[in-house]
Design a protein around this motif. Structure first.
Motif, PDB file in Angstrom:
ATOM      1  N   LYS A  65       3.419 -16.562  -0.814  1.00  0.00           N
ATOM      2  CA  LYS A  65       3.023 -15.171  -0.584  1.00  0.00           C
ATOM      3  C   LYS A  65       4.086 -14.229  -1.155  1.00  0.00           C
ATOM      4  O   LYS A  65       5.267 -14.336  -0.793  1.00  0.00           O
ATOM      5  N   ALA A  66       3.663 -13.335  -2.032  1.00  0.00           N
ATOM      6  CA  ALA A  66       4.597 -12.335  -2.575  1.00  0.00           C
ATOM      7  C   ALA A  66       4.532 -11.090  -1.699  1.00  0.00           C
ATOM      8  O   ALA A  66       3.442 -10.627  -1.355  1.00  0.00           O
ATOM      9  N   LYS A  67       5.695 -10.579  -1.316  1.00  0.00           N
ATOM     10  CA  LYS A  67       5.733  -9.313  -0.569  1.00  0.00           C
ATOM     11  C   LYS A  67       6.953  -8.516  -1.008  1.00  0.00           C
ATOM     12  O   LYS A  67       7.866  -9.068  -1.639  1.00  0.00           O
ATOM     13  N   PHE A 138      12.752  -7.270 -14.999  1.00  0.00           N
ATOM     14  CA  PHE A 138      13.041  -8.697 -14.810  1.00  0.00           C
ATOM     15  C   PHE A 138      11.766  -9.445 -14.420  1.00  0.00           C
ATOM     16  O   PHE A 138      11.481 -10.523 -14.945  1.00  0.00           O
ATOM     17  N   ALA A 139      11.006  -8.858 -13.479  1.00  0.00           N
ATOM     18  CA  ALA A 139       9.814  -9.529 -12.972  1.00  0.00           C
ATOM     19  C   ALA A 139       8.738  -9.638 -14.054  1.00  0.00           C
ATOM     20  O   ALA A 139       8.003 -10.624 -14.128  1.00  0.00           O
ATOM     21  N   LYS A 140       8.657  -8.605 -14.893  1.00  0.00           N
ATOM     22  CA  LYS A 140       7.609  -8.559 -15.920  1.00  0.00           C
ATOM     23  C   LYS A 140       7.956  -9.451 -17.114  1.00  0.00           C
ATOM     24  O   LYS A 140       7.108 -10.208 -17.602  1.00  0.00           O
ATOM     25  N   TYR A 155       1.803 -13.248 -10.194  1.00  0.00           N
ATOM     26  CA  TYR A 155       1.369 -12.288  -9.170  1.00  0.00           C
ATOM     27  C   TYR A 155       0.949 -10.968  -9.834  1.00  0.00           C
ATOM     28  O   TYR A 155       1.577  -9.928  -9.618  1.00  0.00           O
ATOM     29  N   GLY A 156      -0.108 -11.020 -10.633  1.00  0.00           N
ATOM     30  CA  GLY A 156      -0.541  -9.864 -11.411  1.00  0.00           C
ATOM     31  C   GLY A 156      -0.914  -8.666 -10.563  1.00  0.00           C
ATOM     32  O   GLY A 156      -0.434  -7.550 -10.781  1.00  0.00           O
ATOM     33  N   LYS A 157      -1.752  -8.884  -9.553  1.00  0.00           N
ATOM     34  CA  LYS A 157      -2.230  -7.784  -8.710  1.00  0.00           C
ATOM     35  C   LYS A 157      -1.064  -7.144  -7.947  1.00  0.00           C
ATOM     36  O   LYS A 157      -0.959  -5.916  -7.828  1.00  0.00           O
ATOM     37  N   VAL A 162       2.789  -2.539  -7.329  1.00  0.00           N
ATOM     38  CA  VAL A 162       4.197  -2.110  -7.298  1.00  0.00           C
ATOM     39  C   VAL A 162       4.442  -1.089  -8.405  1.00  0.00           C
ATOM     40  O   VAL A 162       5.108  -0.068  -8.198  1.00  0.00           O
ATOM     41  N   GLY A 163       3.862  -1.344  -9.581  1.00  0.00           N
ATOM     42  CA  GLY A 163       4.007  -0.417 -10.710  1.00  0.00           C
ATOM     43  C   GLY A 163       3.482   0.971 -10.369  1.00  0.00           C
ATOM     44  O   GLY A 163       4.126   1.982 -10.671  1.00  0.00           O
ATOM     45  N   GLU A 164       2.311   1.015  -9.691  1.00  0.00           N
ATOM     46  CA  GLU A 164       1.754   2.315  -9.280  1.00  0.00           C
ATOM     47  C   GLU A 164       2.692   3.007  -8.303  1.00  0.00           C
ATOM     48  O   GLU A 164       2.921   4.219  -8.387  1.00  0.00           O
TER      49      GLU A 164
END
Lengths: 202, 202
Positions: A65-67, A138-140, A155-157, A162-164
């Motif tokens: 799970k990404a948070k 880094f994440a991208k 974790y595209g979505k 996060v970008g928004e």
């Protein structure tokens, strides 16, 4: 020429002798109010977008799970924007009272307090956005030299949301920078070389 | 009471009627000069410390070399501090000329230009230090949730020197923040509500 402020008692009144000072004051206060409201809304949006963002991914038999708490920079940007939103709300209320009462900021200690807090908020928000952008890069894209793998293809979505949130935080921080210029104007004009006349350039 | 500026011709002179304005101006200009010199030196030190930092490590048969270009945040901090050092040098020379000629900044477009450039530099330096600190935290402690491994246990000497460089950059950026307050003072007091008298609080 002199006239009294609107809605204040004669004993507690800014006495103007300038011609367009009141118009400038009015515009400054309205601009300040609009900016504070915008920062409040954008700050809440940024904090909610990032803070509520999660994505669960099944990798073989493992569920991951990404948070936002996985990355400290995102925690920083959520906290900074939450603080900025609360602060802007309080300052916005002060602006409304000031506009309704028709008073002008002439109290130096108060002007110093507002200026200092605005500066602190502006630098904090810029620092938060900068670190979040850095972590997002880094994440991208990963950092191949350090073997830090990119995680946004997994974790595209999560990354998009996060970008928004960071985009909102970026606009809010730019607003805060403009606000800190306004509060610098409100403070330092009180130190105006009143009674100074000059033709010197510098 | 009125007196002429020192070392300027009577036709190009700030005429003061205040009592301690000249003392304040003198202190502001000296503080500005000291800060600009300090930022110039610290900026160069930070850029050289980080930019010249390398460490070669033999891992089994593979030779790996750590350098600042491996991490984009370090490139940013080197470029930002190099720019800040060059900018501070130019501005420092302007301060020296201003002190030697005994002139005071009364030119609004020039004051706006200096203020804007100082603001830009201050936010750029704070953002650079924030991103470098963020990357250093990743390098020092890793980010276990994202499987980004710590690299400072491998490149200890490299990390220490980067840390020293970031410390210099941090002090330089704080100096730049103070300078941007000084240039805000120099600009906005020109908008002083000259001829405004008040007993109102806000």
């Amino acid at each position: 020429m002199s006239y009294l402020g609107v809605g204040v008692s004669p004993g507690n009144v800014p006495v103007y002798h300038g011609t367009n000072l009141k118009v400038v004051d009015w515009r400054v206060r309205v601009a300040e109010l609009v900016l504070r409201c915008a920062i409040c809304v954008l700050g809440i949006l940024a904090a909610v977008l990032i803070g509520s963002d999660t994505q669960v991914k099944q990798i073989f038999s493992i569920q991951k799970k990404a948070k936002f708490t996985d990355m400290k920079a995102l925690v920083f940007v959520v906290v900074a924007n939450g603080l900025a939103a609360g602060y802007s709300l309080v300052q916005g209320l002060r602006c409304v009272v000031s506009i309704v009462r028709g008073t002008v900021l002439f109290n130096k200690p108060l002007a110093w307090a507002i200026f200092s807090a605005d500066q602190l908020m502006a630098y904090m928000m810029v620092a938060a956005v900068a670190t979040a952008l850095q972590s997002s890069v880094f994440a991208k894209f990963g950092e191949t030299e350090l073997q830090w793998m990119k995680i946004c293809n997994l974790y595209g979505k999560f990354c998009n949301q996060v970008g928004e949130g960071i985009a909102m935080a970026l606009i809010a921080s730019l607003g805060m920078v403009v606000l800190s210029v306004i509060s610098a104007f409100s403070l330092f004009r009180l130190y105006g070389g009143n009674k100074v006349k000059s033709s010197a350039t510098w």
